[in-house]
Scaffold this motif. Structure first.
Motif, PDB file in Angstrom:
ATOM      1  N   LEU A   1      19.961 -78.808 -20.750  1.00 35.86           N
ATOM      2  CA  LEU A   1      20.629 -79.441 -21.888  1.00 35.86           C
ATOM      3  C   LEU A   1      20.741 -78.471 -23.059  1.00 35.86           C
ATOM      4  N   LYS A   2      19.720 -77.660 -23.242  1.00 33.13           N
ATOM      5  CA  LYS A   2      19.740 -76.671 -24.321  1.00 33.13           C
ATOM      6  C   LYS A   2      20.755 -75.562 -24.031  1.00 33.13           C
ATOM      7  N   VAL A   3      20.869 -75.148 -22.765  1.00 34.45           N
ATOM      8  CA  VAL A   3      21.893 -74.174 -22.365  1.00 34.45           C
ATOM      9  C   VAL A   3      23.274 -74.740 -22.685  1.00 34.45           C
ATOM     10  N   ALA A   4      23.486 -75.996 -22.322  1.00 37.47           N
ATOM     11  CA  ALA A   4      24.774 -76.637 -22.594  1.00 37.47           C
ATOM     12  C   ALA A   4      25.055 -76.675 -24.083  1.00 37.47           C
ATOM     13  N   GLU A   5      24.054 -77.001 -24.878  1.00 37.36           N
ATOM     14  CA  GLU A   5      24.223 -77.040 -26.327  1.00 37.36           C
ATOM     15  C   GLU A   5      24.613 -75.662 -26.861  1.00 37.36           C
ATOM     16  N   CYS A   6      23.956 -74.629 -26.360  1.00 37.60           N
ATOM     17  CA  CYS A   6      24.249 -73.257 -26.779  1.00 37.60           C
ATOM     18  C   CYS A   6      25.699 -72.882 -26.462  1.00 37.60           C
ATOM     19  N   CYS A   7      26.200 -73.392 -25.346  1.00 39.38           N
ATOM     20  CA  CYS A   7      27.547 -73.033 -24.891  1.00 39.38           C
ATOM     21  C   CYS A   7      28.616 -74.032 -25.340  1.00 39.38           C
ATOM     22  N   GLY A   8      28.206 -75.051 -26.068  1.00 35.47           N
ATOM     23  CA  GLY A   8      29.183 -76.028 -26.561  1.00 35.47           C
ATOM     24  C   GLY A   8      29.762 -76.906 -25.470  1.00 35.47           C
ATOM     25  N   CYS A   9      28.917 -77.259 -24.494  1.00 38.22           N
ATOM     26  CA  CYS A   9      29.382 -78.144 -23.425  1.00 38.22           C
ATOM     27  C   CYS A   9      28.316 -79.205 -23.160  1.00 38.22           C
ATOM     28  N   ARG A  10      28.515 -79.995 -22.119  1.00 36.94           N
ATOM     29  CA  ARG A  10      27.599 -81.090 -21.808  1.00 36.94           C
ATOM     30  C   ARG A  10      27.174 -81.024 -20.345  1.00 36.94           C
ATOM     31  N   VAL A  11      26.047 -81.641 -20.036  1.00 40.92           N
ATOM     32  CA  VAL A  11      25.562 -81.769 -18.666  1.00 40.92           C
ATOM     33  C   VAL A  11      25.904 -83.172 -18.194  1.00 40.92           C
ATOM     34  N   ALA A  12      26.448 -83.269 -16.984  1.00 41.41           N
ATOM     35  CA  ALA A  12      26.861 -84.586 -16.484  1.00 41.41           C
ATOM     36  C   ALA A  12      26.627 -84.712 -14.988  1.00 41.41           C
ATOM     37  N   PHE A  13      26.424 -85.950 -14.570  1.00 41.99           N
ATOM     38  CA  PHE A  13      26.494 -86.311 -13.160  1.00 41.99           C
ATOM     39  C   PHE A  13      27.871 -86.925 -12.984  1.00 41.99           C
ATOM     40  N   ILE A  14      28.661 -86.376 -12.065  1.00 42.87           N
ATOM     41  CA  ILE A  14      30.019 -86.873 -11.832  1.00 42.87           C
ATOM     42  C   ILE A  14      30.080 -87.418 -10.413  1.00 42.87           C
ATOM     43  N   PHE A  15      30.397 -88.693 -10.308  1.00 43.94           N
ATOM     44  CA  PHE A  15      30.435 -89.372  -9.018  1.00 43.94           C
ATOM     45  C   PHE A  15      31.791 -89.184  -8.353  1.00 43.94           C
ATOM     46  N   SER A  16      31.836 -89.407  -7.057  1.00 38.95           N
ATOM     47  CA  SER A  16      33.080 -89.214  -6.302  1.00 38.95           C
ATOM     48  C   SER A  16      34.195 -90.158  -6.769  1.00 38.95           C
ATOM     49  N   ASP A  17      33.837 -91.286  -7.376  1.00 38.70           N
ATOM     50  CA  ASP A  17      34.868 -92.205  -7.874  1.00 38.70           C
ATOM     51  C   ASP A  17      35.326 -91.852  -9.287  1.00 38.70           C
ATOM     52  N   GLY A  18      34.800 -90.735  -9.832  1.00 38.29           N
ATOM     53  CA  GLY A  18      35.225 -90.284 -11.153  1.00 38.29           C
ATOM     54  C   GLY A  18      34.335 -90.749 -12.291  1.00 38.29           C
ATOM     55  N   GLN A  19      33.392 -91.646 -12.029  1.00 37.20           N
ATOM     56  CA  GLN A  19      32.475 -92.072 -13.095  1.00 37.20           C
ATOM     57  C   GLN A  19      31.553 -90.912 -13.461  1.00 37.20           C
ATOM     58  N   CYS A  20      31.203 -90.842 -14.732  1.00 37.91           N
ATOM     59  CA  CYS A  20      30.335 -89.772 -15.227  1.00 37.91           C
ATOM     60  C   CYS A  20      29.185 -90.355 -16.020  1.00 37.91           C
ATOM     61  N   ILE A  21      28.056 -89.717 -15.908  1.00 35.10           N
ATOM     62  CA  ILE A  21      26.945 -89.992 -16.804  1.00 35.10           C
ATOM     63  C   ILE A  21      26.627 -88.671 -17.486  1.00 35.10           C
ATOM     64  N   TYR A  22      26.846 -88.632 -18.815  1.00 36.00           N
ATOM     65  CA  TYR A  22      26.565 -87.445 -19.607  1.00 36.00           C
ATOM     66  C   TYR A  22      25.142 -87.532 -20.120  1.00 36.00           C
ATOM     67  N   LEU A  23      24.389 -86.469 -19.942  1.00 37.71           N
ATOM     68  CA  LEU A  23      23.006 -86.444 -20.378  1.00 37.71           C
ATOM     69  C   LEU A  23      22.911 -85.868 -21.785  1.00 37.71           C
ATOM     70  N   SER A  24      21.884 -86.283 -22.512  1.00 40.20           N
ATOM     71  CA  SER A  24      21.674 -85.761 -23.857  1.00 40.20           C
ATOM     72  C   SER A  24      20.189 -85.593 -24.108  1.00 40.20           C
ATOM     73  N   ASN A  25      19.856 -84.747 -25.065  1.00 41.17           N
ATOM     74  CA  ASN A  25      18.456 -84.495 -25.423  1.00 41.17           C
ATOM     75  C   ASN A  25      17.792 -85.681 -26.092  1.00 41.17           C
ATOM     76  N   ASP A  26      18.587 -86.524 -26.734  1.00 42.56           N
ATOM     77  CA  ASP A  26      18.001 -87.642 -27.474  1.00 42.56           C
ATOM     78  C   ASP A  26      17.779 -88.879 -26.597  1.00 42.56           C
ATOM     79  N   GLY A  27      18.072 -88.770 -25.306  1.00 41.68           N
ATOM     80  CA  GLY A  27      17.867 -89.887 -24.397  1.00 41.68           C
ATOM     81  C   GLY A  27      18.966 -90.926 -24.439  1.00 41.68           C
ATOM     82  N   ASP A  28      19.972 -90.692 -25.269  1.00 41.58           N
ATOM     83  CA  ASP A  28      21.097 -91.619 -25.395  1.00 41.58           C
ATOM     84  C   ASP A  28      22.200 -91.187 -24.418  1.00 41.58           C
ATOM     85  N   ASN A  29      21.933 -91.374 -23.133  1.00 41.89           N
ATOM     86  CA  ASN A  29      22.885 -90.958 -22.106  1.00 41.89           C
ATOM     87  C   ASN A  29      24.098 -91.866 -22.118  1.00 41.89           C
ATOM     88  N   GLU A  30      25.241 -91.279 -21.916  1.00 42.17           N
ATOM     89  CA  GLU A  30      26.513 -91.990 -22.042  1.00 42.17           C
ATOM     90  C   GLU A  30      27.164 -92.110 -20.663  1.00 42.17           C
TER      91      GLU A  30
END
Length: 83
Positions: free
Chosen positions: A47-76
């Motif tokens: 997550l810190k690497v992603a922050e440094c690079c101005g991007c996000r970490v995500a789990f992307i499902f085969s149906d296109g749904q995404c769960i974006y992870l965050s350092n504050d625990g407020d996953n979207e």
């Protein structure tokens, strides 16, 4: 592909070097080089690497749904635009 290889590719895409990542992590460049060589990353570090690079970490499902992870625990969760 190893996670460290993907991180190096990401850094390259963003015009950054491992030493830039070390500065962001507030550690010595040699320590970051060792971490990259060991290929040993925690989720929080990714997550810190992603922050440094101005991007996000995500789990992307085969149906296109995404769960974006965050350092504050407020996953979207987001549905695919075509769903």
């Amino acid at each position: 592909m190893r996670v460290s290889d993907q991180i190096k590719a990401l850094l390259s895409m963003k015009g950054k070097r491992v030493s830039d990542l070390a500065a962001f992590f507030q550690i010595k460049p040699q320590s970051m080089s060792n971490k990259v060589s060991r290929n040993n990353w925690t989720a929080d570090e990714l997550l810190k690497v992603a922050e440094c690079c101005g991007c996000r970490v995500a789990f992307i499902f085969s149906d296109g749904q995404c769960i974006y992870l965050s350092n504050d625990g407020d996953n979207e969760q987001q549905k695919s635009p075509d769903a």
